[in-house]
Design a protein around this motif. Structure first.
Motif, PDB file in Angstrom:
ATOM      1  N   ALA A 176       1.841 -12.940  -0.645  1.00 46.68           N
ATOM      2  CA  ALA A 176       1.434 -11.720  -1.334  1.00 46.68           C
ATOM      3  C   ALA A 176       1.789 -10.537  -0.449  1.00 46.68           C
ATOM      4  N   ILE A 177       2.106  -9.422  -1.088  1.00 40.20           N
ATOM      5  CA  ILE A 177       2.398  -8.194  -0.348  1.00 40.20           C
ATOM      6  C   ILE A 177       1.322  -7.175  -0.685  1.00 40.20           C
ATOM      7  N   LEU A 178       0.648  -6.686   0.337  1.00 42.18           N
ATOM      8  CA  LEU A 178      -0.328  -5.617   0.185  1.00 42.18           C
ATOM      9  C   LEU A 178       0.360  -4.339   0.635  1.00 42.18           C
ATOM     10  N   GLY A 179       0.280  -3.295  -0.145  1.00 46.80           N
ATOM     11  CA  GLY A 179       1.000  -2.083   0.201  1.00 46.80           C
ATOM     12  C   GLY A 179       0.173  -0.831   0.062  1.00 46.80           C
ATOM     13  N   CYS A 180       0.570   0.196   0.787  1.00 48.78           N
ATOM     14  CA  CYS A 180      -0.068   1.508   0.653  1.00 48.78           C
ATOM     15  C   CYS A 180       0.971   2.594   0.879  1.00 48.78           C
ATOM     16  N   ARG A 181       0.720   3.715   0.260  1.00 46.90           N
ATOM     17  CA  ARG A 181       1.547   4.911   0.472  1.00 46.90           C
ATOM     18  C   ARG A 181       0.604   6.007   0.935  1.00 46.90           C
ATOM     19  N   TYR A 182       1.116   6.853   1.811  1.00 50.36           N
ATOM     20  CA  TYR A 182       0.274   7.906   2.353  1.00 50.36           C
ATOM     21  C   TYR A 182       1.115   9.131   2.664  1.00 50.36           C
ATOM     22  N   ASN A 183       0.451  10.267   2.721  1.00 49.09           N
ATOM     23  CA  ASN A 183       1.077  11.537   3.068  1.00 49.09           C
ATOM     24  C   ASN A 183       0.444  11.988   4.373  1.00 49.09           C
ATOM     25  N   LEU A 184       1.251  12.195   5.396  1.00 50.99           N
ATOM     26  CA  LEU A 184       0.739  12.572   6.711  1.00 50.99           C
ATOM     27  C   LEU A 184       0.632  14.081   6.895  1.00 50.99           C
ATOM     28  N   ASP A 185       1.051  14.845   5.908  1.00 53.47           N
ATOM     29  CA  ASP A 185       1.006  16.313   5.996  1.00 53.47           C
ATOM     30  C   ASP A 185       1.628  16.824   7.296  1.00 53.47           C
ATOM     31  N   GLY A 186       2.765  16.226   7.692  1.00 53.36           N
ATOM     32  CA  GLY A 186       3.485  16.674   8.876  1.00 53.36           C
ATOM     33  C   GLY A 186       2.980  16.116  10.191  1.00 53.36           C
ATOM     34  N   GLU A 187       1.901  15.374  10.174  1.00 50.89           N
ATOM     35  CA  GLU A 187       1.348  14.783  11.390  1.00 50.89           C
ATOM     36  C   GLU A 187       2.004  13.434  11.662  1.00 50.89           C
ATOM     37  N   SER A 188       1.838  12.910  12.867  1.00 49.54           N
ATOM     38  CA  SER A 188       2.369  11.587  13.179  1.00 49.54           C
ATOM     39  C   SER A 188       1.309  10.530  12.871  1.00 49.54           C
ATOM     40  N   LEU A 189       1.787   9.358  12.508  1.00 50.71           N
ATOM     41  CA  LEU A 189       0.891   8.259  12.159  1.00 50.71           C
ATOM     42  C   LEU A 189       0.268   7.667  13.419  1.00 50.71           C
ATOM     43  N   TYR A 190      -1.063   7.499  13.408  1.00 47.58           N
ATOM     44  CA  TYR A 190      -1.751   6.841  14.524  1.00 47.58           C
ATOM     45  C   TYR A 190      -1.822   5.338  14.262  1.00 47.58           C
ATOM     46  N   SER A 191      -2.402   4.937  13.116  1.00 47.46           N
ATOM     47  CA  SER A 191      -2.487   3.516  12.805  1.00 47.46           C
ATOM     48  C   SER A 191      -2.783   3.293  11.325  1.00 47.46           C
ATOM     49  N   VAL A 192      -2.422   2.090  10.875  1.00 41.96           N
ATOM     50  CA  VAL A 192      -2.796   1.601   9.546  1.00 41.96           C
ATOM     51  C   VAL A 192      -3.424   0.238   9.780  1.00 41.96           C
ATOM     52  N   LYS A 193      -4.610   0.008   9.196  1.00 42.26           N
ATOM     53  CA  LYS A 193      -5.316  -1.257   9.394  1.00 42.26           C
ATOM     54  C   LYS A 193      -5.685  -1.859   8.049  1.00 42.26           C
ATOM     55  N   TRP A 194      -5.571  -3.180   7.962  1.00 45.07           N
ATOM     56  CA  TRP A 194      -5.941  -3.922   6.758  1.00 45.07           C
ATOM     57  C   TRP A 194      -7.133  -4.820   7.067  1.00 45.07           C
ATOM     58  N   TYR A 195      -8.077  -4.869   6.123  1.00 48.31           N
ATOM     59  CA  TYR A 195      -9.303  -5.649   6.286  1.00 48.31           C
ATOM     60  C   TYR A 195      -9.526  -6.552   5.082  1.00 48.31           C
ATOM     61  N   LYS A 196     -10.191  -7.662   5.315  1.00 44.54           N
ATOM     62  CA  LYS A 196     -10.693  -8.528   4.253  1.00 44.54           C
ATOM     63  C   LYS A 196     -12.138  -8.855   4.582  1.00 44.54           C
ATOM     64  N   ASP A 197     -13.031  -8.564   3.665  1.00 40.42           N
ATOM     65  CA  ASP A 197     -14.460  -8.848   3.847  1.00 40.42           C
ATOM     66  C   ASP A 197     -14.984  -8.287   5.165  1.00 40.42           C
ATOM     67  N   GLY A 198     -14.547  -7.083   5.521  1.00 39.39           N
ATOM     68  CA  GLY A 198     -15.038  -6.420   6.720  1.00 39.39           C
ATOM     69  C   GLY A 198     -14.390  -6.857   8.017  1.00 39.39           C
ATOM     70  N   HIS A 199     -13.388  -7.738   7.948  1.00 34.99           N
ATOM     71  CA  HIS A 199     -12.708  -8.235   9.149  1.00 34.99           C
ATOM     72  C   HIS A 199     -11.248  -7.785   9.142  1.00 34.99           C
ATOM     73  N   GLU A 200     -10.825  -7.175  10.242  1.00 35.80           N
ATOM     74  CA  GLU A 200      -9.444  -6.710  10.361  1.00 35.80           C
ATOM     75  C   GLU A 200      -8.510  -7.910  10.507  1.00 35.80           C
ATOM     76  N   PHE A 201      -7.413  -7.911   9.694  1.00 34.57           N
ATOM     77  CA  PHE A 201      -6.441  -9.000   9.833  1.00 34.57           C
ATOM     78  C   PHE A 201      -5.045  -8.500  10.163  1.00 34.57           C
ATOM     79  N   TYR A 202      -4.792  -7.191  10.039  1.00 32.40           N
ATOM     80  CA  TYR A 202      -3.482  -6.659  10.413  1.00 32.40           C
ATOM     81  C   TYR A 202      -3.628  -5.205  10.829  1.00 32.40           C
ATOM     82  N   ARG A 203      -2.916  -4.845  11.899  1.00 30.50           N
ATOM     83  CA  ARG A 203      -2.939  -3.467  12.398  1.00 30.50           C
ATOM     84  C   ARG A 203      -1.514  -3.048  12.733  1.00 30.50           C
TER      85      ARG A 203
END
Length: 94
Positions: free
Chosen positions: A25-52
Protein backbone atom coordinates in the motif's frame (compact mmCIF):
# COMPACT_ATOMS: atom_id res chain seq x y z
CA UNK A 1 5.26 36.25 20.42
CA UNK A 2 6.15 33.84 17.61
CA UNK A 3 4.71 34.36 14.12
CA UNK A 4 3.44 30.97 12.91
CA UNK A 5 1.66 32.18 9.78
CA UNK A 6 4.43 30.73 7.58
CA UNK A 7 4.01 27.07 8.33
CA UNK A 8 3.30 23.72 6.73
CA UNK A 9 -0.15 23.38 5.22
CA UNK A 10 -1.41 19.87 4.50
CA UNK A 11 -3.24 19.96 1.18
CA UNK A 12 -3.97 16.24 0.71
CA UNK A 13 -3.60 12.91 2.52
CA UNK A 14 -4.11 9.63 0.64
CA UNK A 15 -4.68 6.44 2.60
CA UNK A 16 -6.34 3.40 0.98
CA UNK A 17 -9.75 2.57 2.48
CA UNK A 18 -9.04 -1.15 2.26
CA UNK A 19 -5.74 -2.98 2.06
CA UNK A 20 -5.59 -6.66 1.11
CA UNK A 21 -3.70 -8.92 3.50
CA UNK A 22 -0.02 -9.32 2.54
CA UNK A 23 -0.32 -6.70 -0.24
CA UNK A 24 1.54 -3.41 -0.55
CA UNK A 25 0.00 0.00 0.00
CA UNK A 26 1.13 3.56 -0.63
CA UNK A 27 0.29 6.24 1.91
CA UNK A 28 0.72 9.73 0.53
CA UNK A 29 0.48 13.37 1.49
CA UNK A 30 0.86 16.71 -0.23
CA UNK A 31 1.84 19.86 1.57
CA UNK A 32 2.66 23.50 0.96
CA UNK A 33 5.73 24.79 2.79
CA UNK A 34 5.02 28.47 2.04
CA UNK A 35 8.67 28.95 1.04
CA UNK A 36 10.09 27.30 4.16
CA UNK A 37 12.30 24.20 4.19
CA UNK A 38 10.90 20.86 5.26
CA UNK A 39 11.94 19.68 8.74
CA UNK A 40 10.24 16.26 8.83
CA UNK A 41 7.27 14.14 7.80
CA UNK A 42 6.17 11.35 10.16
CA UNK A 43 3.66 8.53 9.72
CA UNK A 44 1.86 6.87 12.63
CA UNK A 45 -0.44 3.90 13.16
CA UNK A 46 -2.43 3.66 16.38
CA UNK A 47 -0.22 6.29 18.02
CA UNK A 48 3.07 4.58 17.08
CA UNK A 49 5.51 6.09 14.59
CA UNK A 50 6.46 3.69 11.78
CA UNK A 51 8.15 5.98 9.25
CA UNK A 52 10.02 9.28 9.45
CA UNK A 53 11.49 11.42 6.67
CA UNK A 54 13.99 14.12 7.69
CA UNK A 55 15.72 15.60 4.59
CA UNK A 56 18.92 16.61 6.40
CA UNK A 57 19.48 13.11 7.86
CA UNK A 58 21.59 10.52 6.05
CA UNK A 59 19.67 8.53 4.94
CA UNK A 60 16.64 10.84 5.11
CA UNK A 61 14.07 8.03 5.52
CA UNK A 62 13.89 5.85 8.62
CA UNK A 63 11.46 2.99 9.28
CA UNK A 64 10.53 1.83 12.79
CA UNK A 65 9.43 -1.71 13.65
CA UNK A 66 5.69 -2.04 14.08
CA UNK A 67 3.80 -5.35 13.97
CA UNK A 68 1.89 -5.70 10.71
CA UNK A 69 3.77 -2.98 8.84
CA UNK A 70 6.95 -3.45 6.80
CA UNK A 71 8.05 -0.18 5.21
CA UNK A 72 9.92 -0.33 1.91
CA UNK A 73 12.35 2.52 2.61
CA UNK A 74 13.75 2.45 -0.94
CA UNK A 75 10.27 3.23 -2.32
CA UNK A 76 9.37 5.80 0.37
CA UNK A 77 10.10 9.54 0.37
CA UNK A 78 9.04 12.85 1.88
CA UNK A 79 5.49 12.65 0.54
CA UNK A 80 4.88 8.90 0.72
CA UNK A 81 5.43 5.79 2.77
CA UNK A 82 5.28 2.49 0.91
CA UNK A 83 4.48 -0.62 2.90
CA UNK A 84 5.76 -3.81 1.32
CA UNK A 85 3.33 -6.04 3.23
CA UNK A 86 0.32 -5.55 5.46
CA UNK A 87 -0.75 -8.26 7.88
CA UNK A 88 -4.11 -8.80 9.55
CA UNK A 89 -2.99 -6.85 12.64
CA UNK A 90 -3.00 -3.64 10.60
CA UNK A 91 -5.90 -1.22 10.43
CA UNK A 92 -6.22 1.44 7.73
CA UNK A 93 -6.06 4.36 10.16
CA UNK A 94 -2.78 6.21 10.69
Amino acid sequence: MVDITNSLTMTEVKIPNHIMRFKSAILGCRYNLDGESLYSVKWYKDGHEFYRYVPRNKPPGQAFPLPGINVDSSASASASATSSTISTSTSTST
